[in-house]
Design a protein around this motif. Structure first.
Motif, PDB file in Angstrom:
ATOM      1  N   LYS A   1      -7.342  15.545   4.253  1.00 30.68           N
ATOM      2  CA  LYS A   1      -8.493  14.746   3.851  1.00 30.68           C
ATOM      3  C   LYS A   1      -9.626  15.643   3.344  1.00 30.68           C
ATOM      4  CE  LYS A   1     -12.167  11.834   5.706  1.00 30.68           C
ATOM      5  NZ  LYS A   1     -12.771  11.250   6.933  1.00 30.68           N
TER       6      LYS A   1
ATOM      7  N   ILE B   1       0.936   5.863  -0.261  1.00 29.31           N
ATOM      8  CA  ILE B   1       0.369   7.204  -0.437  1.00 29.31           C
ATOM      9  C   ILE B   1       1.475   8.089  -1.003  1.00 29.31           C
ATOM     10  CG2 ILE B   1      -1.335   6.994   1.419  1.00 29.31           C
ATOM     11  CD1 ILE B   1       0.575   8.603   3.201  1.00 29.31           C
TER      12      ILE B   1
ATOM     13  N   THR C   1      -3.002   6.320   6.396  1.00 29.71           N
ATOM     14  CA  THR C   1      -2.044   7.333   6.821  1.00 29.71           C
ATOM     15  C   THR C   1      -1.882   7.340   8.336  1.00 29.71           C
ATOM     16  OG1 THR C   1      -2.701   8.677   4.926  1.00 29.71           O
ATOM     17  CG2 THR C   1      -1.425   9.760   6.637  1.00 29.71           C
TER      18      THR C   1
ATOM     19  N   ASN D   1      -8.361  17.213  -5.678  1.00 32.60           N
ATOM     20  CA  ASN D   1      -6.971  16.837  -5.450  1.00 32.60           C
ATOM     21  C   ASN D   1      -6.068  17.637  -6.365  1.00 32.60           C
ATOM     22  OD1 ASN D   1      -7.306  15.699  -7.935  1.00 32.60           O
ATOM     23  ND2 ASN D   1      -6.897  13.603  -7.309  1.00 32.60           N
TER      24      ASN D   1
ATOM     25  N   TRP E   1      -7.778   6.386   2.713  1.00 34.65           N
ATOM     26  CA  TRP E   1      -6.512   7.118   2.766  1.00 34.65           C
ATOM     27  C   TRP E   1      -6.215   7.563   4.189  1.00 34.65           C
ATOM     28  CZ3 TRP E   1      -5.386  12.007   4.442  1.00 34.65           C
ATOM     29  CH2 TRP E   1      -4.108  12.507   4.135  1.00 34.65           C
ATOM     30  N   GLU E   2      -7.215   8.063   4.881  1.00 32.81           N
ATOM     31  CA  GLU E   2      -7.033   8.531   6.255  1.00 32.81           C
ATOM     32  C   GLU E   2      -6.621   7.386   7.176  1.00 32.81           C
ATOM     33  OE1 GLU E   2      -9.524  10.837   9.808  1.00 32.81           O
ATOM     34  OE2 GLU E   2     -10.584   9.899   8.131  1.00 32.81           O
TER      35      GLU E   2
ATOM     36  N   GLU F   1     -12.845   6.550  -0.588  1.00 31.16           N
ATOM     37  CA  GLU F   1     -11.415   6.672  -0.880  1.00 31.16           C
ATOM     38  C   GLU F   1     -10.714   7.552   0.138  1.00 31.16           C
ATOM     39  OE1 GLU F   1     -11.302   6.174  -5.741  1.00 31.16           O
ATOM     40  OE2 GLU F   1     -11.636   8.154  -4.854  1.00 31.16           O
TER      41      GLU F   1
ATOM     42  N   GLU G   1       0.857  -1.191   0.000  1.00 27.47           N
ATOM     43  CA  GLU G   1       0.000   0.000   0.000  1.00 27.47           C
ATOM     44  C   GLU G   1       0.887   1.233   0.000  1.00 27.47           C
ATOM     45  OE1 GLU G   1      -3.519  -1.260   2.940  1.00 27.47           O
ATOM     46  OE2 GLU G   1      -1.516  -1.826   3.646  1.00 27.47           O
TER      47      GLU G   1
END
Length: 526
Positions: free
Chosen positions: A118, A97, A143, A125, A139-140, A135, A95
């Motif tokens: 976020k 980012i 992270t 974006n 992502w949050e 999504e 994974e």
């Protein structure tokens, strides 16, 4: 891959896959400089967990900061790889980012403004595309997991890998993907002031001492297959490449693990098994990692024992002072005629509780018995009938377990290997019981004196059926021991089945001619 074989491997791949052109600062190129900074703490927790994940720590992770190009990065990929064993039915997961270079310090210090970014992602974006709520939440979560792991384990930049990567892939088709990494080197990211993680990698223009860099003497090839359909098959050209002799498979090779072992030798408790290969020894000596090397007669090394993630099979082959024939297969190391592990150190890490005096007496007894023809030596009658009893059989120099097998020496054994041995044992027992049933049936229905030949025929079948059962038990126990110790060499007996099968054929042949003789001399009563 040996450096001199890189061009041949490229040619073999280009016949089936095109080069995947990669965007660089100067345009498109067939290869790209790749930099990865791996994180770990002072105890090298991630290193040891990853190295020992087969035994105690399934789901080991590795964290790295990756960027592309020779210049300082603008964007940095924060990646987490969770390692799984294939035999469990699970696959490793990677994974990532993407963050800006100035945000790396915030991620390392757990001050990254996750909530604010976020919300900005939900609006738009950096490419002008809005992301969905799902999504953004994924992502949050990812992270936060990354920052929490870095903070709780006190991870800091530890090892940096740098290499030129060439990718081969058909556009928009991920069925077969191939990565070729050349000019591989590992750089230590310790020994300088990080300034609260404001500096997280060495200056590309800085001069490095020998103990701060190690250059891997081979190229690394990685083949990724994406299975589709109910009955997926490996493309024939991939199998041919693996068996071409240009590649050498190193099970679970890791640039991060090799770099830590080579550049931080006094911080590691164990080292990977490929460290002792003669082809990488010079590069380790050059960077000052003699401590992790097994000493050889008249050479460098250390007497301090270090645990090795090495199977007994690989150590056994080394103890016999042989090199595995055709030992070139999938990834970095090369075939060599040199001894991998010296005889004097064989078994030091695996059989610490063994009584060496008893072992030496047993070995001398076997050798004396062979000289007198009393033991199962390779040239003795017993050794010819049952070659797996011979002490020399452990190291067949002409045949070894195929390197592509999951049960190959140096690799991880899957449970199905043990089940296959049990199934073979049951099949042999079934054959023996069938012959026994036939012989007892003949005896039961041949009570008349005129059928005396049937008695002899049945009595000949009885010891053969017993031989099948004893042979099945003996081979099952012998093969189980070899599987557990993962000894390189032949894992089957090529002569036993021929002898037993010939015995059955001989008995049937005798019975056939006996029947012909009875027919020839038969005089019907008038």
């Amino acid at each position: 891959i040996k450096t001199e074989d890189v061009s041949r491997v490229k040619y073999a791949i280009l016949r089936h896959l095109p080069v995947y052109l990669q965007k660089t600062s100067t345009g498109e190129s067939d290869s790209q400089l790749t930099n990865s900074v791996y994180l770990d703490n002072d105890q090298l927790e991630l290193f040891h967990t990853r190295l020992e994940d087969d035994k105690a720590s399934p789901g080991a992770i590795s964290l790295r900061l990756r960027w592309y190009g020779a210049t300082d990065p603008d964007e940095v990929h924060v990646e987490r790889k969770t390692h799984r064993d294939k035999w469990t039915g699970e696959t490793s997961v990677k994974e990532r980012i993407v963050i800006q270079e100035e945000e790396v310090q915030q991620v390392l210090n757990d001050t990254y403004p996750i909530e604010r970014i976020k919300n900005k992602m939900l609006e738009t974006n950096n490419k002008g595309r809005k992301v969905s709520q799902v999504e953004a939440e994924e992502w949050e979560q990812f992270t936060r997991e990354i920052t929490q792991v870095i903070s709780s384990k006190q991870l800091v930049p530890t090892i940096r890998t740098q290499y030129m990567r060439t990718a081969f892939q058909i556009p928009f088709d991920a069925t077969v993907r191939v990565h070729l990494d050349t000019n591989l080197c590992m750089i230590s990211e310790r020994g300088y002031d990080l300034k609260h993680n404001a500096i997280w990698h060495r200056d590309n223009r800085a001069e490095l001492s020998n103990h701060e860099i190690t250059r891997f003497p081979h190229a690394v090839l990685e083949i990724k297959l994406e299975w589709r359909g109910e009955h997926p098959q490996t493309p024939k050209w991939v199998t041919d490449l693996q068996n071409s002799g240009l590649l050498y498979e190193v099970h679970k090779f890791s640039k991060f693990i090799h770099g830590c072992a080579a550049l931080l030798p006094r911080d590691v408790r164990s080292v990977p098994y490929w460290i002792d290969d003669a082809s990488v020894r010079d590069s380790l000596v050059e960077c000052g990692a003699e401590r992790i090397l097994v000493p050889v007669d008249g050479g460098v090394g250390t007497s301090e024992p270090l645990a090795r993630t090495q199977t007994a099979g690989a150590a056994a082959a080394a103890a016999a002072d042989i090199s595995l024939p055709d030992s070139k297969a999938k990834t970095p190391t090369t075939k060599t005629k040199k001894q991998l592990v010296p005889v004097s150190n064989y078994g030091a890490n695996f059989y610490e509780d063994a009584d060496l005096e008893e072992e030496e007496e047993a070995a001398s007894f076997l050798l004396e018995g062979e000289e007198e023809g009393l033991c199962f030596g390779e040239d003795s009658i017993g050794g010819w009938l049952f070659p797996f009893c011979s002490p020399h059989n452990v190291f067949y120099e002409t045949m070894v377990v195929p390197s592509s097998s999951s049960g190959a020496a140096g690799g991880k054994l899957e449970p199905k290997v043990f089940f296959a041995n049990e199934r073979t044992y049951i099949h042999w027992l079934h054959a023996g019981v069938t012959l026994y049933t036939i012989s007892t049936t003949i005896l039961a229905f041949s009570a008349e004196e005129s059928t005396s030949w049937a008695h002899w025929y049945a009595m000949l079948l009885l010891p053969v059926s017993l031989g099948f059962c004893l042979y099945a038990l003996h081979v099952f126990l012998w093969r189980s021991d070899r599987i557990k110790s993962n000894v390189p060499g032949l894992w089957d007996d090529p002569r036993g089945p021929i002898l037993l099968g010939s015995s059955v054929c001989l008995i049937l042949l005798v019975n056939f001619f006996a029947k012909l003789y009875q027919i020839a001399v038969y005089e019907p009563e008038l």
